[in-house]
Design an enzyme around this catalytic site. Sequence first.
Site, mmCIF file in Angstrom:
data_model
loop_
_atom_site.group_PDB
_atom_site.id
_atom_site.type_symbol
_atom_site.label_atom_id
_atom_site.label_comp_id
_atom_site.label_asym_id
_atom_site.label_seq_id
_atom_site.Cartn_x
_atom_site.Cartn_y
_atom_site.Cartn_z
ATOM 1 N N PHE A 8 -1.165 -1.248 12.276
ATOM 2 C CA PHE A 8 -1.915 -0.837 11.181
ATOM 3 C C PHE A 8 -2.535 -1.772 10.319
ATOM 4 C CE2 PHE A 8 -3.877 2.474 8.545
ATOM 5 C CZ PHE A 8 -3.650 2.236 7.366
ATOM 6 N N ASN A 9 -1.537 -2.420 9.714
ATOM 7 C CA ASN A 9 -1.878 -3.398 8.584
ATOM 8 C C ASN A 9 -2.778 -4.656 8.941
ATOM 9 O OD1 ASN A 9 -0.133 -1.985 6.693
ATOM 10 N ND2 ASN A 9 1.558 -3.504 7.210
ATOM 11 N N THR A 20 3.146 -6.080 2.275
ATOM 12 C CA THR A 20 3.636 -5.093 3.366
ATOM 13 C C THR A 20 2.489 -3.917 3.469
ATOM 14 O OG1 THR A 20 4.529 -3.799 1.432
ATOM 15 C CG2 THR A 20 6.122 -5.136 2.358
ATOM 16 N N ASN A 44 -2.560 2.281 3.612
ATOM 17 C CA ASN A 44 -2.099 3.682 3.816
ATOM 18 C C ASN A 44 -2.796 4.952 3.095
ATOM 19 O OD1 ASN A 44 0.265 3.177 5.465
ATOM 20 N ND2 ASN A 44 1.413 2.515 3.512
ATOM 21 N N ASP A 85 6.648 0.936 1.976
ATOM 22 C CA ASP A 85 6.706 -0.012 0.820
ATOM 23 C C ASP A 85 7.635 0.240 -0.228
ATOM 24 O OD1 ASP A 85 3.645 0.876 2.322
ATOM 25 O OD2 ASP A 85 3.553 -1.177 1.693
ATOM 26 N N HIS A 120 9.492 0.018 8.085
ATOM 27 C CA HIS A 120 8.909 -1.371 8.550
ATOM 28 C C HIS A 120 8.958 -2.352 7.449
ATOM 29 C CE1 HIS A 120 6.934 0.683 12.100
ATOM 30 N NE2 HIS A 120 6.737 1.732 11.227
ATOM 31 N N ASP A 121 8.381 -2.040 6.261
ATOM 32 C CA ASP A 121 8.183 -2.912 5.163
ATOM 33 C C ASP A 121 9.575 -3.562 4.672
ATOM 34 O OD1 ASP A 121 5.338 -0.819 4.027
ATOM 35 O OD2 ASP A 121 5.531 -2.499 5.530
ATOM 36 N N ASP A 150 0.873 -1.346 -0.061
ATOM 37 C CA ASP A 150 0.020 -0.085 0.020
ATOM 38 C C ASP A 150 0.913 1.274 0.034
ATOM 39 O OD1 ASP A 150 -0.820 0.117 3.653
ATOM 40 O OD2 ASP A 150 0.937 -0.383 2.469
HETATM 41 O O1 RIB Z 1 2.319 -0.329 10.838
HETATM 42 C C1 RIB Z 1 3.258 0.194 9.844
HETATM 43 C C2 RIB Z 1 2.870 -0.423 8.389
HETATM 44 O O2 RIB Z 1 1.594 0.294 8.092
HETATM 45 C C3 RIB Z 1 3.683 -0.273 7.127
HETATM 46 O O3 RIB Z 1 3.509 -1.170 6.231
HETATM 47 C C4 RIB Z 1 3.340 0.871 6.610
HETATM 48 O O4 RIB Z 1 3.356 1.176 5.349
HETATM 49 C C5 RIB Z 1 1.747 0.964 6.857
HETATM 50 O O5 RIB Z 1 1.171 0.403 5.826
HETATM 51 CA CA CA Z 2 2.894 -0.648 4.129
#
Ligand code: RIB
Ligand code: CA
Length: 324
Positions: free
Chosen positions: A180-181, A139, A55, A31, A253-254, A26
């Site tokens: 979040f994801n 991701t 996102n 990402d 993160h990703d 996203d």
């Molecule tokens: O929590 C972090 C994740 O949420 C990452 O993948 C960032 O791109 C958002 O999508």
């Molecule tokens: Ca992401």
Amino acid sequence: MIGNRSNIQTFHASTEHPIPIILDGDPGHDDAIAWVLARSRPELRILCATSVCGNQTIEKTTYNAGRIMALLGMDVPLAMGLPKPLFRDPIIADTVHGKTGLDGPDLPEPVRTPVPYSAAELMARCLKESDEPVVIVPTGPLTNVASLLLLYPELKSKIRHISLMGGGIARGNWTPAAEFNILVDPDAAKIVFDSDIPITMAGLDVTEQALVYPEDFERIRHVGNDVALVVAGWLEFFYHFHQALGYPGAPVHDAVAVTALVRPDILSGKDLYVQVETTGEFCRGATVGDINRVSGKPANAYCLKDIDRVAFVDLLVEAVNYFG
Ligand code: RIB
Ligand code: CA
């Protein structure tokens, strides 16, 4: 101990036999950097890319995916994912990634238009056509991957592994319990974690240590090619939100989900049985790890916990050098 063994992540990519992968994201600044890393590695063979609503709206994440692919010369099919999570309303992270979902540096316009069929169908076509099982690298929210499993259960055996960014055993980042994801589409996440497909989970436990400091932005910018300049710009934008929260750097993160495939030696983790909470006022979207092994259930995920941060940054510097 960094680089420990897992009974779940039992393979590592090698240049002698590149691993076919599907990128599902996203984009999203992190990402985008994950896709830069994947594109730069000879151990990985990217079959296709799919966008997911996370996102930003699916229209924006798809447009961003197309722009990233144009920047990177990633000449593979792209498919647009579902317009919303399986059963819930979308949640977007415009406070983190901006109104475009990828605010910051100018990018080229997409070269490829998305294929005229769904992300799940593109994934399925790639799995069918591949002469060996494929690794999926999600991701963002797991909506597309869950859709693939629901619509094409016969193709599960063609999925070798899922190396995902999502979840957090110790904590959340969008709610106290949920990352979040997973929070955006907990029902999809439950389908994936309950699928018996081996999972490497790059959750917040490890990704919040995958910090790129401002001085590292300059190392990357100094590489000097177009991609390096854009990645430095993405990092600067992405850092704004996190700096305000007291982070010393940008948590990319990703990119850890890709790092797990090509440099498992700079990571360590634990095989755990992970369940996804799909209901509840406070804990919806939590990834609950059976640390004390009280469930009696076998581990379904290699949950990453530690990373060699300096080696991670070196990996990103090496990645942007590829585009020289
Ligand atoms: O929590 C972090 C994740 O949420 C990452 O993948 C960032 O791109 C958002 O999508
Ligand atoms: Ca992401």
